[in-house]
Design an enzyme around this catalytic site. Structure first.
Site, mmCIF file in Angstrom:
data_model
loop_
_atom_site.group_PDB
_atom_site.id
_atom_site.type_symbol
_atom_site.label_atom_id
_atom_site.label_comp_id
_atom_site.label_asym_id
_atom_site.label_seq_id
_atom_site.Cartn_x
_atom_site.Cartn_y
_atom_site.Cartn_z
ATOM 1 N N TRP A 474 0.797 -1.236 0.000
ATOM 2 C CA TRP A 474 0.000 0.000 0.000
ATOM 3 C C TRP A 474 0.819 1.271 0.000
ATOM 4 O O TRP A 474 0.290 2.332 -0.296
ATOM 5 C CB TRP A 474 -0.959 0.056 1.196
ATOM 6 C CG TRP A 474 -1.892 -1.094 1.273
ATOM 7 C CD1 TRP A 474 -2.250 -1.925 0.245
ATOM 8 C CD2 TRP A 474 -2.597 -1.564 2.412
ATOM 9 N NE1 TRP A 474 -3.129 -2.873 0.687
ATOM 10 C CE2 TRP A 474 -3.369 -2.675 2.020
ATOM 11 C CE3 TRP A 474 -2.663 -1.145 3.734
ATOM 12 C CZ2 TRP A 474 -4.183 -3.378 2.891
ATOM 13 C CZ3 TRP A 474 -3.480 -1.839 4.607
ATOM 14 C CH2 TRP A 474 -4.224 -2.951 4.185
ATOM 15 N N HIS A 475 2.084 1.252 0.324
ATOM 16 C CA HIS A 475 2.813 2.500 0.540
ATOM 17 C C HIS A 475 3.727 2.800 -0.643
ATOM 18 O O HIS A 475 4.747 2.149 -0.834
ATOM 19 C CB HIS A 475 3.651 2.421 1.816
ATOM 20 C CG HIS A 475 2.837 2.057 3.017
ATOM 21 N ND1 HIS A 475 1.680 2.716 3.332
ATOM 22 C CD2 HIS A 475 3.000 1.113 3.961
ATOM 23 C CE1 HIS A 475 1.169 2.186 4.446
ATOM 24 N NE2 HIS A 475 1.950 1.213 4.831
#
Length: 551
Positions: A474-475
């Protein structure tokens, strides 16, 4: 074409994620007369249960969610033709344990300058008197009030079978290759367990603790549902932002453009996807060059967990030799750099399994070689689209730690007291008759039992499995890197965009290298540093605000 100027502000933020909330909140607290506007395409999060109650995080990841943007990448042969999806936060506060930053090589961003800011933003409720943790900051860090047994089992097996030590705190900027209860992934995803107020149980996010708590200040404004189209320049000086109502947040609103004027500064804070596309729509030359060369940077990192793993000599010998050059070039002489993170999760990741008790292994690479790119393009129907390539597994060395991580975490789980066998769903498709095939069991194997022996065909099945299922943690970061301009940098050490004036970028997109940590902490840290830089530039005496003001 002229547009109405709605109002004038001193500083306009193009984007309202975690970093923007930190910068705007700190500056407004230092100088309440400063007129600050945050333009955010997503919606307000103030006291909404889906945002402040950590257990509700899956609703933000649902396919119908409007609080997350699902960025669809181009199909890749290295992912067996898949088009990967990378989500990014889309609301006020954004997607709201930090490693060393000295290898960024950027003046003013060394560890000695950043550690005081790390401590400034944090109230560490887990353990007292830790030298690299803070105890009076706005962001609460706690154990989350919930621990599960698989955490203890994972650590017990890891410290015996895997022969690694145990440490109380692996988020001290030094400790690596040890097992630890990390108040996060071992109990559930770190981002949704760690940043929790231990007293109230609420998520400790940037929007509530830097911006919403200053509702008494009319000069700090947040306009949600506003999509930034481009930066307005006079000559090469940024003087404002053109925006429109966001079609997702405000589907029935007028889509005509308006302008918010910035008398002192424009700060782009749209995240790893939003910031570069705003710059490209604004005609920034450095990104136009990247667009033609396709060499902008997106990096991915994992989530803090129970062990930040570095291979020992025996493990290196059994890993694919294609990883050896990367090990020697980057990891060998950097003992604080973990290759991957291994962790245990109580529960399944799939919602299609029959009702039973499950536990799941997770493993994440931290410093992959592969990079990708993100640019705007125009689709066949004349609408703006995104040309997004993740780069996942493009470099042959990146899959090696994943293949090893599968084997090692599987051996650890086989020795855990709760182990009752494996479900073939979520495992490689091993050849018929393989000794590596999944099967049910009545209990764990002995701690000294031999490891599973994998054939060459089994190894190929593991690699193909990873190409079929590997996804982002997600990052995303690094798309507007803080590097020298000749190294394809977009901003300098004071976050100024090259080639223009009065324009800065402040979010995870400025990271020049990957970080072996959860990037929410890094986003907050960038915000604190950016607030200091902007205050210095504008001559604001930004002394520490009182503890009460940011509680």
């Amino acid at each position: 074409m002229s547009h109405p100027i709605l109002s004038e502000f001193d500083i306009v933020f193009a984007g309202g994620g975690a970093t923007a909330c930190v910068v705007a909140g700190r500056l407004a607290a230092c100088d309440p007369s400063l007129r600050v506007l945050i333009l955010e395409a997503g919606q307000h999060t103030f006291n909404k249960p889906i945002h402040v109650q950590p257990y509700q995080y899956p609703f933000n990841q649902a396919p119908t969610s409007t609080t997350v943007t699902f960025n669809i990448g181009n199909p890749s042969p290295h992912l067996n033709g898949r088009a990967p999806i990378v989500p990014s936060g889309r609301c006020v506060g954004g997607g709201s344990c930090v490693n060393y930053y000295d290898d960024w090589g950027v003046d003013g961003w060394e560890s000695e300058n950043l550690i005081p800011l790390m401590k400034k933003l944090e109230t560490y409720e887990v353990q007292p008197d830790r030298p690299t943790h803070g105890y009076n900051g706005p962001i609460k860090v706690s154990a989350g009030g919930c621990e599960v047994g698989v955490s203890d089992e994972f650590i017990q097996v890891g410290t015996t079978y895997h022969k690694r030590h145990y440490a109380d705190d692996t988020n001290d900027l030094e400790t690596c290759n040890t097992y630890s209860v990390s108040h996060g992934f071992a109990d559930f995803w770190l981002m949704y367990k760690r940043y929790i107020d231990g007293t109230t149980g609420r998520r400790s996010d940037a929007a509530h603790h830097y911006v919403y708590n200053q509702a008494h200040n009319p000069n700090l404004q947040v306009w949600d549902g506003k999509r930034v189209k481009r930066i307005i320049f006079e000559d090469k000086r940024a003087v404002g932002v053109e925006f429109t109502s966001d079609p997702v947040s405000c589907p029935d609103a007028d889509q005509s453009s308006s302008i918010a004027r910035a008398l002192k500064l424009v700060v782009i804070s749209g995240g790893a996807f939003g910031s570069p596309t705003i710059l490209e729509r604004s005609g920034i030359e450095s990104l136009a060059q990247w667009n033609s060369s396709g060499k902008s940077l997106i990096a991915q990192n994992g989530i803090d967990s129970t062990i930040k793993w570095r291979p020992d000599d025996e493990e290196l010998k059994v890993m694919d030799p294609v990883f050896q050059p990367r090990w020697k070039e980057f990891f060998q002489d950097r003992p604080d750099k973990a290759v991957a993170i291994f962790g245990a999760l109580a529960g399944p990741l799939s919602t299609t399994l029959p009702p039973r008790n499950y536990m799941t292994a997770g493993y994440f690479t931290l410093y992959p070689v592969s990079v990708g790119s993100v640019h705007i393009n125009v689709t066949e129907n004349g609408k703006e689209g995104m040309d997004f390539t993740t780069g996942f597994l493009d470099d042959s060395s990146d899959i090696v730690p994943l293949d090893f991580g599968y084997k090692k975490t599987r051996e650890i789980f086989r020795r855990m007291a709760s182990y009752r066998g494996e479900i073939a769903t979520g495992h490689p498709d091993f050849p018929e008759g393989s000794a590596a095939a999944c099967r049910e069991a009545s209990g764990p194997v002995d701690i000294n039992a031999p490891d599973i022996v994998y054939t060459a065909e089994d190894d190929e099945a593991i690699s193909q499995f990873h190409r079929d299922v590997v996804q982002t943690a997600w990052h995303s970061l690094g798309t507007c890197a803080m590097k020298p301009e000749e190294d394809r940098g977009v901003v300098d050490a004071r976050l100024n965009v090259y080639g223009v004036s009065n324009l800065k970028v402040a979010d995870m997109s400025i990271s020049p290298l990957n970080v072996g940590t959860n990037t929410y902490s890094t986003a907050l840290l960038i915000g604190e540093r950016a607030a200091m830089i902007i205050a210095e530039d504008l001559g604001i005496d930004c002394v520490d605000v009182t503890r009460a003001q940011f509680r």
